[in-house]
Design an enzyme around this catalytic site. Structure first.
Site, PDB file in Angstrom:
ATOM      1  N   ASP B 317     -17.733  65.165 -76.027  1.00  0.00           N
ATOM      2  CA  ASP B 317     -17.366  66.730 -75.347  1.00  0.00           C
ATOM      3  C   ASP B 317     -17.736  67.301 -76.275  1.00  0.00           C
ATOM      4  OD1 ASP B 317     -18.032  65.422 -73.435  1.00  0.00           O
ATOM      5  OD2 ASP B 317     -16.411  65.779 -71.778  1.00  0.00           O
ATOM      6  N   PHE B 321     -21.518  68.463 -76.759  1.00  0.00           N
ATOM      7  CA  PHE B 321     -22.065  69.368 -75.757  1.00  0.00           C
ATOM      8  C   PHE B 321     -21.754  71.091 -76.119  1.00  0.00           C
ATOM      9  CE2 PHE B 321     -22.861  65.463 -72.951  1.00  0.00           C
ATOM     10  CZ  PHE B 321     -23.804  65.556 -72.322  1.00  0.00           C
ATOM     11  N   GLN B 325     -19.706  76.315 -76.153  1.00  0.00           N
ATOM     12  CA  GLN B 325     -20.745  76.696 -75.232  1.00  0.00           C
ATOM     13  C   GLN B 325     -20.464  76.518 -73.846  1.00  0.00           C
ATOM     14  OE1 GLN B 325     -25.401  75.046 -76.683  1.00  0.00           O
ATOM     15  NE2 GLN B 325     -23.716  73.201 -75.983  1.00  0.00           N
ATOM     16  N   ASN B 404     -19.177  67.481 -65.583  1.00  0.00           N
ATOM     17  CA  ASN B 404     -18.197  67.666 -64.213  1.00  0.00           C
ATOM     18  C   ASN B 404     -17.103  67.799 -64.066  1.00  0.00           C
ATOM     19  OD1 ASN B 404     -18.872  65.452 -65.709  1.00  0.00           O
ATOM     20  ND2 ASN B 404     -17.482  64.061 -64.429  1.00  0.00           N
ATOM     21  N   TYR B 405     -16.526  67.684 -65.704  1.00  0.00           N
ATOM     22  CA  TYR B 405     -15.416  68.107 -65.906  1.00  0.00           C
ATOM     23  C   TYR B 405     -15.301  68.530 -66.416  1.00  0.00           C
ATOM     24  CZ  TYR B 405     -12.380  63.459 -65.716  1.00  0.00           C
ATOM     25  OH  TYR B 405     -11.760  62.352 -64.691  1.00  0.00           O
ATOM     26  N   HIS B 462      -9.623  59.617 -70.971  1.00  0.00           N
ATOM     27  CA  HIS B 462      -9.923  60.722 -72.347  1.00  0.00           C
ATOM     28  C   HIS B 462      -9.431  60.675 -73.284  1.00  0.00           C
ATOM     29  CE1 HIS B 462     -11.802  62.981 -67.956  1.00  0.00           C
ATOM     30  NE2 HIS B 462     -11.062  62.028 -68.022  1.00  0.00           N
TER      31      HIS B 462
END
Lengths: 657, 657
Positions: B317, B321, B325, B404-405, B462
């Protein structure tokens, strides 16, 4: 000196006893002051003071059987018989007396002849620590050390058991110097051993074996009034304003808040007892049971100095000293936030007279700035969704101060269905004297950390066993161990070479449920195998453990035999009224026959039965200088979390004020 | 639809560039909007738009070397050169450009040719998800399913790496139906695979392989406005009133509160970066360094469905992503309590233009009703002492919503010297479609939990790697593994048969520091071997881990090769400017050559050096129905706690308002 607090805490009630003493209407209410007086009267009638020197070591509610309580829940007219369990000493014998409060009679009276002794009362502790101060050999020992007896205070230490046959009911005393400080525990006067016969209330053995320097008092006093500048750090105060008012209601001992309802009682032995915790399910339009009963069951604190003057120090704080008996009077705006409500508690003193603990509990809504749930959606072109709900919880808190250590016990209820239990350890370390003033001087095993000149903080553990009688939407439950198991992909069907999956196993017997955690990953769920969601998942609550530590002692070491519950983090037993205390009923000088470990050797069936989950929360404590002269709180905890208990997120439609 | 929020979050700055653009005076400040514009200008000057289609994938501070920062700390005139690191794509090549802001020039420019690709910008994600909606085969696929394309939204999924040679920079898309709900993630349209070429920004591959029912929208929308009665539970609001006023001061990015001082910056990749955290020691009359730098280093989320349509789902993540950001605009009184102060953040958009994130951080004093320390002394006859201090802490919070998280990242500072890091997981699960509507229908491995009709919540993990460059009262530190070891007593010298003691081992090399926790008990301490307390203990900070879980995947499984840092909970490396991101610099389609696991194969020396502690916080996630359609927050954390850092309890003399 806050003398008013002293009087407030130990204010003795003298209540005129009448045959009209009201009986509590909730079957799980703790014995009220009036009921304690009634118990005292009934017992003393059979044991008149002239012929019996009876003492009340434990007085508590004799729990009604669960079916009777559940029957009362559905119809309040079905009030089960209200009874008290009295453990008394009379003529050096331990009596187990069941008093029927409704009939105002003794229901049963048995002499207990097995190993171990009952709770040591506060009055016994206070009486015993005064004995040395008038005991000539002790006075001479102090003179030899150049210590003024007026600057000495003694403290009580249980003797433990190391293989001997049952002997007398005794207590060890150690001496501490308190000139210029109230922090006795940082200033042991080493070398003296005193054994008090509690039934005779006299010194039974005395020896003065060696001397060591007493650590200086400077810097040990923790009272605000004793601090010298520069003070600090300075922190700002805060008040929690609740524009919608207090969100909970207290009705006797029943507390209702948001979607929770539970009962809170003080027990002299284990402190706060949560009962009948249930949560409202808007979909089913009813309260659903979660926790029939939950409380600390025992606290085992073994110290790690095996040498001949320290080896015995292993304490069972509930069964020996009593969490409820040791409840601190909580200080508003310090022990609890500004929006807290306080509840008093009562227990029976040594002669059966009720003792009031002011502010034994506080209950407050905890607005800690946490997020209940949230989501930002920025993946839909032209639309941004940003939704968040602030979390809030209800906390019921008690502090048990057992001699040096303070234990802040929190039961926290969340609207999402979680129950979090948190224990904060603070207060004062147990230290031993030493000639060392610098680490470089230590050439052999010191069994602790040098915290200051002449002061070693001894290594030790804290094992808190929690009794958790979960009734997940009904009485009959099972314990599922959902192992997370790696599976290799060997058929080349995909580029992945491995994954994990869940392999569920229902523990059929007590031995299948025993677990040391931390080795392999598990989801541990108490399920109701008889009730399922629409999608077919069993209703469940899982336990999310905190630190997964367990005892490092040899299984056949004496303290470990007595505190054997510390061997595993998880135990499950069938519900049995007599099995409430993981270290056994008579823990002082116990020999380990009556412990959770012993009970479970029967290996009873636990599938689809009324079961109890026992969880051990543990701390290994390597003291450090920050713990001197008083420890900043160190916290541990665990969470009980709904898992397929609800059809969906139960706080999706939450409305926040 | 809260469109204002959308505009607020992604408001583009158009700033006239001048050669007088002010340069931040603190060497660790994140690049300001003005500086980002300057970087954009300088880079675009070398890469004119006409000939180059340059995109800014990452723009951040090029950290000055630590000695330069420390020199600046002692004399603010020693300002290190201010530089930016730009990772850009131009003509399908990845460029690493160092821009010198003071000299307004490009300092260096290198083409990166190794495996993996840089951060995917938000604009690239938004552009790619629009492509299918105008792509005829996709429109036909929707028609075949009877779904209106206007009710479809796509979302981005990285492709991972499964042994192939370096290929194109691509992204997978999946489709979701959003009629009557904004909860796209609960409604996957299965069977369609779309591959987008990011550099070409066009669909490179498309297939429609199978159909599955799309789960119904009912009950999935989580917006308050979408809820139907009965609403509830109802919880009261609360405001934290601080009669002494706000206790902290924000000076640029430096925050000072009670006895703490630290610097808070937003990085587009890792989110919140804490630097130069130091605590005032009243005894030494100075601030002493604790944490030179701390941040989330990477978040690895492997899913556990290995089947051919799902196997690739393993996300990084931060590196793919971007936590910064993806920072959510925090909502006052919901994401943060009433006494919070908000800070905006900036990052460079795809074309280098600064993007403002309003309310990227909140900072607040947390009055959670905890007890800093307490003690009741009832063991001194005639005296009762009852002292307690309320705890308070300062929290710096950011929320990163990656698709989603939602991840609520809290850095919490306590007056006692502890730093607690807490991560709350909320938001929406990743689910897959299924024909199943009831658990009883499931006959083969489903790789997840049936949460609702046609909805399986896929098992996943995670793993958050934290970069913790502790500088415990100085740069050179060591890592001490203090094992708690049982010792049998065999000489019969005392009745005890065992005890535990502490056996310290200083990790000399990286391999000696690697640890999977949970097997054996340890105290893990970063010490300064060059500085000791008066009693001779080394200054230290220990890490108290939370859940001690680690990856269950096979070491040679492709996702595990890339996320190899998840194998251990603890790693220690010598400080190295280029080693900040545990999954490597170019994580998208990475091949595992550049990871924490790879770096440490060199087995460098770490004793009495500038070292970095890497801690992995982990969750194994077995979804349950309460996670549907949106998850109540689940929290994990760890604590950095002073251990012989102070001479004694640093909050003994605390003054509370």
């Amino acid at each position: 000196m806050k003398l008013w607090l002293f009087f407030l805490s130990f204010f003795f009630f003298f209540i005129v006893i009448s045959t009209k003493t009201p009986i509590s209407s909730h079957p799980l209410d703790p014995l009220s002051a009036e009921e304690l007086v009634l118990v005292q009267k009934i017992v003393k009638k059979s044991y008149p003071s002239k012929s019996h020197n009876i003492t009340f070591q434990y007085v508590g509610l004799d729990d009604p059987e669960k079916p009777l309580v559940l029957s009362w829940l559905s119809n309040p007219k079905n009030n089960p018989p209200r009874r008290a369990l009295v453990v008394a000493r009379s003529n050096k014998e331990t009596h187990e007396i069941i008093v029927d409060l409704s009939k105002r009679t003794i229901f049963s009276d048995q002499v207990y002849e097995g190993p171990g002794f009952p709770l040591i009362t506060y009055e016994e502790q206070m009486a015993s620590i005064l004995l040395p101060l008038k005991y000539t050999p002790f006075i001479e020992s102090m003179k030899k050390r150049g210590i003024n007896v007026s600057e000495v205070v003694c403290s009580t230490f249980t003797k433990g058991w190391f293989g001997e046959n049952k002997g007398k009911r005794v207590l060890k005393l150690l001496a501490f110097q308190i000139d210029n400080t109230v922090n006795l525990f940082m200033r042991p006067i080493e070398g003296i051993e005193i054994l008090v016969d509690l039934d005779e209330m006299k010194i039974a053995e005395y020896s003065d074996k060696f001397t060591l320097p007493v650590a200086k008092s400077e810097g040990t006093d923790y009272r605000f009034t004793a601090q010298k500048p520069p003070l600090g750090p300075h922190i700002g105060g805060a008040a929690v304003m609740q524009p919608d008012g207090q969100g909970f209601k207290i009705d006797g001992h029943t507390i209702r808040w948001v979607n929770w309802e539970f009962h809170l009682a003080l027990d002299v032995r284990v402190g706060p007892v949560i009962s009948l915790a249930s949560i409202y399910d808007p979909e089913k339009k009813k309260y659903r049971s979660v926790l029939y009963r939950g409380h600390v069951s025992e606290l085992f604190v073994p110290y790690m100095d095996p040498s001949k003057d320290y080896y015995y120090r292993s304490f069972f704080d509930c069964g020996e000293f009593g969490f409820g008996q040791s409840a601190a009077s909580l200080i508003p705006n310090a022990d609890c936030p500004s929006n807290a409500v306080f509840m008093d508690g009562y227990y029976a003193g040594k002669d059966g007279t009720p003792v009031k603990v002011s502010n034994a509990f506080c209950i407050f809504e905890r607005h800690a700035g946490e997020v209940m749930w949230r989501h930002t959606e920025s993946g839909i072109p032209g639309v941004t969704v940003n939704e968040a709900r602030p979390d809030v919880s209800l906390v019921a808190r008690m502090v048990a101060t057992i001699g040096n250590y303070d234990h802040v016990v929190d039961w926290e209820f969340k609207p999402s269905g979680s129950i979090k239990v948190q224990v904060g350890l603070t207060g004062i370390l147990e230290v031993k004297g030493t000639t060392y003033t610098h680490v470089d001087q230590i050439k052999e095993e010191a069994h602790g950390s040098l915290l200051a000149e002449n002061t070693i903080g001894v290594y030790h553990d804290h094992f808190l066993s929690f009794y958790l009688d979960l009734d997940v939407d009904g009485v009959d439950n099972s314990f599922e161990k959902k192992g997370l198991l790696m599976k290799p992909v060997t058929d080349g069907s995909t580029p992945r070479k491995s994954y994990w999956t869940v392999v569920s196993e229902t523990a059929k017997t007590e031995s299948e449920a025993k677990m040391q955690l931390g080795q392999k990953p598990y989801e541990l769920v108490i399920v109701n195998p008889n009730k399922k969601t629409k999608a077919g998942n069993k209703y469940g609550y899982r336990i999310i453990p905190g630190a997964t530590l367990h005892s490092l002692l040899l299984e056949n070491d004496y303290p470990q035999i007595r505190g054997a519950f510390s061997e595993n983090n998880i135990w499950v037993t069938p519900h049995n009224k007599s099995e409430k205390w993981a270290g056994g009923r008579y823990v002082d000088q116990s020999q380990g026959q009556d412990t959770l470990a012993a009970w479970t050797l029967r290996n009873r069936e636990i599938e689809n039965k009324d079961i109890v989950l026992w969880y051990v929360m543990a701390f290994h404590h390597v003291p450090c200088q920050e713990d001197f002269p008083l420890m900043p709180t160190l916290t541990g905890g665990f969470e009980l979390r709904p898992t397929n208990f609800f059809e969906s997120n139960p706080v999706l439609k939450v409305v926040t004020g």
